[in-house]
Design a protein around this motif. Sequence first.
Motif, PDB file in Angstrom:
ATOM      1  N   LEU A   1     -47.613 103.007  27.284  1.00 47.20           N
ATOM      2  CA  LEU A   1     -46.211 102.778  27.633  1.00 47.20           C
ATOM      3  C   LEU A   1     -46.026 101.376  28.225  1.00 47.20           C
ATOM      4  N   LEU A   2     -46.982 100.929  28.974  1.00 50.18           N
ATOM      5  CA  LEU A   2     -46.898  99.595  29.549  1.00 50.18           C
ATOM      6  C   LEU A   2     -46.940  98.531  28.450  1.00 50.18           C
ATOM      7  N   ARG A   3     -47.824  98.723  27.468  1.00 48.94           N
ATOM      8  CA  ARG A   3     -47.885  97.770  26.354  1.00 48.94           C
ATOM      9  C   ARG A   3     -46.575  97.735  25.573  1.00 48.94           C
ATOM     10  N   ALA A   4     -46.051  98.936  25.270  1.00 51.62           N
ATOM     11  CA  ALA A   4     -44.802  98.994  24.512  1.00 51.62           C
ATOM     12  C   ALA A   4     -43.655  98.341  25.286  1.00 51.62           C
ATOM     13  N   SER A   5     -43.651  98.541  26.610  1.00 52.70           N
ATOM     14  CA  SER A   5     -42.578  97.953  27.432  1.00 52.70           C
ATOM     15  C   SER A   5     -42.679  96.432  27.447  1.00 52.70           C
ATOM     16  N   VAL A   6     -43.898  95.922  27.570  1.00 55.55           N
ATOM     17  CA  VAL A   6     -44.084  94.469  27.591  1.00 55.55           C
ATOM     18  C   VAL A   6     -43.635  93.851  26.268  1.00 55.55           C
ATOM     19  N   ASN A   7     -44.086  94.457  25.154  1.00 58.27           N
ATOM     20  CA  ASN A   7     -43.705  93.929  23.840  1.00 58.27           C
ATOM     21  C   ASN A   7     -42.202  94.003  23.615  1.00 58.27           C
TER      22      ASN A   7
ATOM     23  N   VAL B   1     -42.705 105.723  24.143  1.00 56.03           N
ATOM     24  CA  VAL B   1     -43.483 104.692  23.456  1.00 56.03           C
ATOM     25  C   VAL B   1     -42.937 104.433  22.061  1.00 56.03           C
ATOM     26  N   SER B   2     -42.692 105.522  21.319  1.00 56.54           N
ATOM     27  CA  SER B   2     -42.180 105.335  19.949  1.00 56.54           C
ATOM     28  C   SER B   2     -40.782 104.738  19.949  1.00 56.54           C
ATOM     29  N   LEU B   3     -39.935 105.109  20.914  1.00 60.87           N
ATOM     30  CA  LEU B   3     -38.587 104.556  21.001  1.00 60.87           C
ATOM     31  C   LEU B   3     -38.633 103.056  21.302  1.00 60.87           C
TER      32      LEU B   3
ATOM     33  N   LEU C   1     -40.314 113.545  16.281  1.00 63.60           N
ATOM     34  CA  LEU C   1     -39.410 112.433  16.602  1.00 63.60           C
ATOM     35  C   LEU C   1     -40.204 111.130  16.767  1.00 63.60           C
ATOM     36  N   CYS C   2     -41.381 111.236  17.382  1.00 62.31           N
ATOM     37  CA  CYS C   2     -42.229 110.061  17.565  1.00 62.31           C
ATOM     38  C   CYS C   2     -42.652 109.487  16.218  1.00 62.31           C
ATOM     39  N   CYS C   3     -43.087 110.381  15.291  1.00 58.17           N
ATOM     40  CA  CYS C   3     -43.481 109.914  13.964  1.00 58.17           C
ATOM     41  C   CYS C   3     -42.310 109.253  13.238  1.00 58.17           C
ATOM     42  N   SER C   4     -41.143 109.831  13.394  1.00 58.97           N
ATOM     43  CA  SER C   4     -39.959 109.259  12.743  1.00 58.97           C
ATOM     44  C   SER C   4     -39.670 107.868  13.285  1.00 58.97           C
TER      45      SER C   4
END
Length: 1281
Positions: A1144-1150, A1078-1080, A1029-1032
């Motif tokens: 996860l923190l980076r993805a949330s900030v972006n 993270v991927s979501l 699911l993450c790769c997708s």
Amino acid sequence: MTGVDIVYDKIHLGHDPKWSGRLGPAEGSGLLVCVACVVEMIESEDIASVRKSFALSGISGVLKCSPGALRELLSQDHRVSVRFTASLLGMLHTVGDQATLEKVDQVLVQLLLELQSELSYRFVLEEIYKQLNDQLNMKSFLPTFTFLGNLVEAVPNVAQSLVTQYVPLLEQLCSALLYPDEALKASVLHVWLKLFGTAGGSAAQSLPPAIRDRVCVLLLQTLANAGSNQLINTCVDLLWLLLQIQEAVSVLMSSPGDLIPCHENQNLRTNNEQNLSQNQEQQAPDQSPLPLILKKVSVQTPRPQFLFDRLAGSSSSGLLWPAYSCLLLLTDNPLFFSQCHSVYGIESLVRSLNEALLLTNLDVPIQGLLLLTEILERQPPSERLFPGASGFAAVAEAVSAGVSFSCLKVATQAASAASALFRLNHQSRPVLYGKIEGLIEAITKRFPELPLPSHPHRGISRNLTRSGKDSQASRTEGFLLQALICFQAACRLAEECASEPVLKENTFTAPSKQSQSQDSLESLCKCLLHCCDSAWIPTVIKMSQEAPHAQILQHFYSILSFQFILVPSLMPVFTNKLASSGFFRLPLEHKGLLCAGNRHQRLNASFCGFLQKLSMFLLFQSDPAASSCQSDFEEVENLLLHNLPSLCCRLSDWPSLLRDTPGLQLSEYKGPRATQYCMVILLHLTMQHGDRLLPDQTVFPSVVWLLHSVQAQGDCAPPRFVLRSALYLLAATQDKIPNLDGAPLSCISKALSSQSFSSLYIHHPALLHFIYRYPDLVEKFGSLVLELWLTKQTQHTDAEQSMLVGFYFLVQETGEQRESGAEEDKEPDTETRELLTLIEKHPAVLLTLLDMVSSREPPLAGRALGVLEVLLRAQRDFESDLCFSLRPAVLQALQRHSVESMGNGLSQGHAAQAVNSLPLLLKLLCVMETSDPPSSSSDSSKMDGVHFKLLYHVSNLAGRLKPSDTESLLPALNFLYCCLSLSPAHCTDRAVSVLLSNSGLMDQLQTVLSSSSSSSLFAPSACPPSALLCCSHLLLSSLVTLQHVHSSQVQKSISWSLDEAVQRLLVQKRNTDNLSLVSLLRLLQALLDADLEPEVVSLTSGPSLVGPRPLGVEDGSLYPLGTRGAQCLSTALSGLLLQKHELLLRASVNCLGSLLGFLQRRSPSTDQIDGFYGTGYTLLKHGSSAAVLWEPDLLRVMEAVEWRGVKELSEEATQSLRLLLTQTLRSVLQPPLTEEQKQRVESVIKSLALHTPPNLPSKVLRVGGVSICLSDFTVKSEVFQ
């Protein structure tokens, strides 16, 4: 005298007829006997002794055949009876003929018995006393004393009268013992013997104490100078009677020590006496010589019981030592042992030993322990000494105290007793393994204090009994030898107990003690092994280095052989330690030194037994396949068995033996050739464990010559184990050898081809390098040796680890799987590192590994793939570009898979092999894509040629795979994602077009995402794995971003529920792993950047995001997110900003930055939207850093930067730190920054602005089989503007 009548014709006519008569049997006429004739004949000096003897014979016959007849004649006148008796007594002094004297003695005794007259007895005693007082020559009294002894024996009343009424005569008898004639002394002692033995010893009880004590002293004095067997025997008989009198025993035992016998011709001394005399050479002056004269005694009398009783109640060295010695002599009689337990018991002996160990006289405990040893050694197995555990425990404790005694001589004798105690027939039920273990530990504790010899070599083998045995070195050797014998006995006992289930399980152990594991056979065996390893081996080795001792080494190597049987589970570690500590070299050197010339055969047998066990165990351990080929194993066992005994030469002679050309072999296992094979095996085992018996420059040509000699003579090929050892030796010694030419190489190739190569394989790096050193060998065995290298597990630890002191238990370390840990941080295993080294020298190995990935079974293919992964990530500077070399081969394999999948379908059974290898190829492609150095291809051609073809074939394969085939689908989608993310933006337009036009791939993504969106409606097994699911998500986010950039044409869009995505972030984030979150977030970021209107994805909304229709202005402007959805997403992101997971923190900030950008672009200028935007911006500015922007954290960051500088910071770190410090200056902190702190912050910001970090390649993080491009999660600088 006429006829047989006892008359003398010349004088008979003058005698009164009343003194004559016919005496004889009633039925016969009888003999004519004239008493007067007999008396005158005896008194006359003119009559020959022959006539006198004849007359006495006749009188003896009459007394025997006609009792009372002669008494009637003599009763007529008492004076005649007295004269007759006196005449006979006189003959004892005048007759010289021994036969006549015996007749006189016999007739006198018979006559006195006939008369039965007290007066006659008194007359005889008084007459003897008068003769002794008037004696001129004491030697003439020998017949008299003999007669007196016979009389006392025949007439018990005489003995009683003698001891009560004739004390002066007894004193004369004592004085007669001072006469130097031994025959006379024997006759006197004969009298005393009869006195003490008459009437059950009643006369002895009436004997005056002074006379009795004098007899005891004179007896010992007489024995001190006795030289004849007759005198010694008489002394022993009398001493036996005296020992039954307690008062006499005390006198005997307290007699002065200068009475010790010193004659060398005492033939009655047995072996025990001889052993005893060795100990008596050192005895103290106050000790008694009593034990040396005890021999002819019977154990059916109370004598041993009395001595045992004396042991129990005495603590005096003057009493204990003689008692020990007496009992030691009694051990010659088998009856002693039959009654030792049932009658006497040894409890008193044990108690006395405990007392003896407290005495200052060291000879006493030595003598007591010697007695205990004799009893334990000679006790018949059928008659048990210890039916109960208490008796055995008492003896074990006493022996343990002796072993711990400060004097080494006492400890040596105690160790000897322990050896006898360890016999199986002495073990109680249950067996007290704890006591045995305690004894072994007590002996072991003595080793550190042993004064081991430090002098130069004094010889090869010495006898402990030769001169100088009292030296310190000899005492040390004596103790060590006896300790080894004891240890060997304990090992033998453990082996015997292990073979009997009742003893092994200790069935009779009390239930309360069954849980005590320390009192078990297993505990004893481990104790033996531990003591052997920690103390016995170092001690014996140190002793052997100074002066090799044949007996010590014999028992030592026998003990080592026992260990292979007692604790099999610990043998892998122990044998490796032995082998790596030189325990091949030591016995081989000692064999050559001590056993050459057929010397010390028992020692040689001990060497061979140990070497054979050690060799066979190591061979089996290094080649477990031998268990499936028992014949090979037995062949080597027989080879070692028949040739090790004859291998008694120095190591310097081995090269000549190896290069010798033997003649005809009469036996398969014997002869020079078999000896050569044996040497090859030993060289292999020693070298394998870090010990080189011969230099490499000698071993290599010797082995090559041996193989050539076997082939030249047409002999049968060497056994498999021998050929395997030869291959190892060639590989391990090749470094200093020039490359081989044709003939030797052909010989080696032919030898290796004679057996299955897999059966000859040894898991060692040198073998890899040896095979790949020569192209001819690579052609035949290259691929096979690589396969074996990858499939075989490491069979042994390194030699350096085995040499460490102590035991090492093999523990398989299992590392925790850290969710956020990177797989590339793991260190490659030993096999992989060796293959990397091999590839550096021989790059052609790469193609072989790749072929294994695509054509071998999964386990082997997976190992090959792992090697390639490590190789690619290492980015080593090889001669050619790895990826450039591998990509064409991988492309070819994928093309083959594509053809097969199109023709047969990947689900067909006959394509199972292709399906199994496809995941490995795809994983390899992912590694290649993430490891390809920038210099390998220019940016302009990144998607040209092979790269584009790989992308095309992988996308087609991914579209045709079943959704359930996650093993292949995951690396395929991951590869496509990495291609898009790692390539420059201007090189990805073509790739995006290819992927978007692939309807099968889009359908595959739709299936995975749909299964995830409706996962709550299906069983957990129907949900796709989180990695898939993450790769997708990641692949779709790249497609959305790049399609938006390049405006690529979309043929088929993917339907995706925005409502479910926001709800998952808001409600289900605790049940979702970080990788999926993270991927979501990355996908949401891409969608928000496209204003939620991407052509690739068809978004669907729901009532939880937007209000009811018709939509209001606010919801319409933010559709499909809506006002409520924006608020929910903002709330979810604010929660994620507080997480400590970096990615996860980076993805949330972006994502939050993209949300704010979306709101800014789409929202109208209303107060409500402005307020929401302000709230989001505040979260972005302060929420994510609230946990780190306190004063202590800020100060630590500042100090670290100022101390280390900014040169080592990467571009991302530089940017993040600059934004952090800038935000700090703009924020309101409590307490606020001081002016000094503000200056420091501004100074660091300025240095960061001037810092230009190196242009490092993009980093990739591997988590759970997914490669994540970190460039997708770099915090955007415009977010904070």
